[in-house]
Design an enzyme around this catalytic site. Structure first.
Site, mmCIF file in Angstrom:
data_model
loop_
_atom_site.group_PDB
_atom_site.id
_atom_site.type_symbol
_atom_site.label_atom_id
_atom_site.label_comp_id
_atom_site.label_asym_id
_atom_site.label_seq_id
_atom_site.Cartn_x
_atom_site.Cartn_y
_atom_site.Cartn_z
ATOM 1 N N ASP A 98 0.791 -1.234 0.000
ATOM 2 C CA ASP A 98 0.000 0.000 0.000
ATOM 3 C C ASP A 98 0.824 1.286 0.000
ATOM 4 O OD1 ASP A 98 0.959 -0.390 2.582
ATOM 5 O OD2 ASP A 98 -0.812 0.453 3.532
ATOM 6 N N GLU A 99 2.116 1.180 -0.200
ATOM 7 C CA GLU A 99 2.974 2.365 -0.214
ATOM 8 C C GLU A 99 3.964 2.277 -1.366
ATOM 9 O OE1 GLU A 99 4.701 3.674 3.534
ATOM 10 O OE2 GLU A 99 3.468 2.182 4.553
#
Length: 134
Positions: free
Chosen positions: A96-97
Site C-alpha cells: 500500500d505504499e
C-alpha cells in the site's frame, strides 16, 4: 494508501459505514491480530498488531472481517497503474505504499506537489480510497 485493507473492505461493505471495522484474524476461533483498522476504530484505540480480543475489549462494537489479499493486491496494482502514468521510477514499499521519483515529469505535469495531489485525487476518485502524500 490510508487504512488500506479496511478502506477497501469499506468499499465492499457499505452496510458498515460509520462503524468501527478491522481486518484480520478469526474472531470465532478467538485468535489473530488486527492487520488494519478504519479511522473510527483507530479513534477508539484499536491499533495494528493488537490481538482481536484486545480490540474487542476497548471497542466492543467493532466489526471484524477476514483479510482478502487477492482483493488488496488488485487495488494495489490499480494504484501502481496510476503511478506509472506519471513516472517509471516507482519504488514499492509493501502493498500500500510507494515512493515515486517524478523529477522527469515536472516539465509536463507540474511540480512534485502538483503531481502528488493529482495522483491522490485520482486514486480517491478512481479507486475510492485515500492516499497520504509527503
Amino acid at each position: 494508501m490510508n487504512c488500506f485493507y479496511a478502506s477497501v473492505e469499506m468499499l465492499h461493505h457499505p452496510e458498515f459505514a460509520g462503524m468501527p471495522l478491522a481486518v484480520g484474524g478469526n474472531p470465532e476461533a478467538r485468535h489473530g491480530i488486527v492487520l488494519t483498522a478504519n479511522y473510527i476504530a483507530k479513534q477508539k484505540g484499536v491499533k495494528t498488531g493488537m490481538a482481536l480480543w484486545q480490540a474487542k475489549q476497548i471497542c466492543p462494537e467493532i466489526i471484524f472481517v477476514p483479510p482478502r489479499m487477492d482483493l488488496y493486491l488488485r487495488f494495489s496494482q490499480m494504484a501502481r497503474e496510476i503511478y506509472s502514468e506519471y513516472t517509471d521510477k516507482i519504488e514499492p514499499y509493501g502493498i500500500d505504499e510507494a515512493w515515486l521519483d517524478v523529477s522527469d515529469s515536472r516539465n509536463l505535469k507540474g511540480s512534485g506537489m502538483t503531481i502528488a495531489r493529482e495522483i491522490s485525487h485520482r486514486i480517491k476518485y478512481e479507486l475510492g480510497v485515500t492516499v497520504s502524500i509527503g
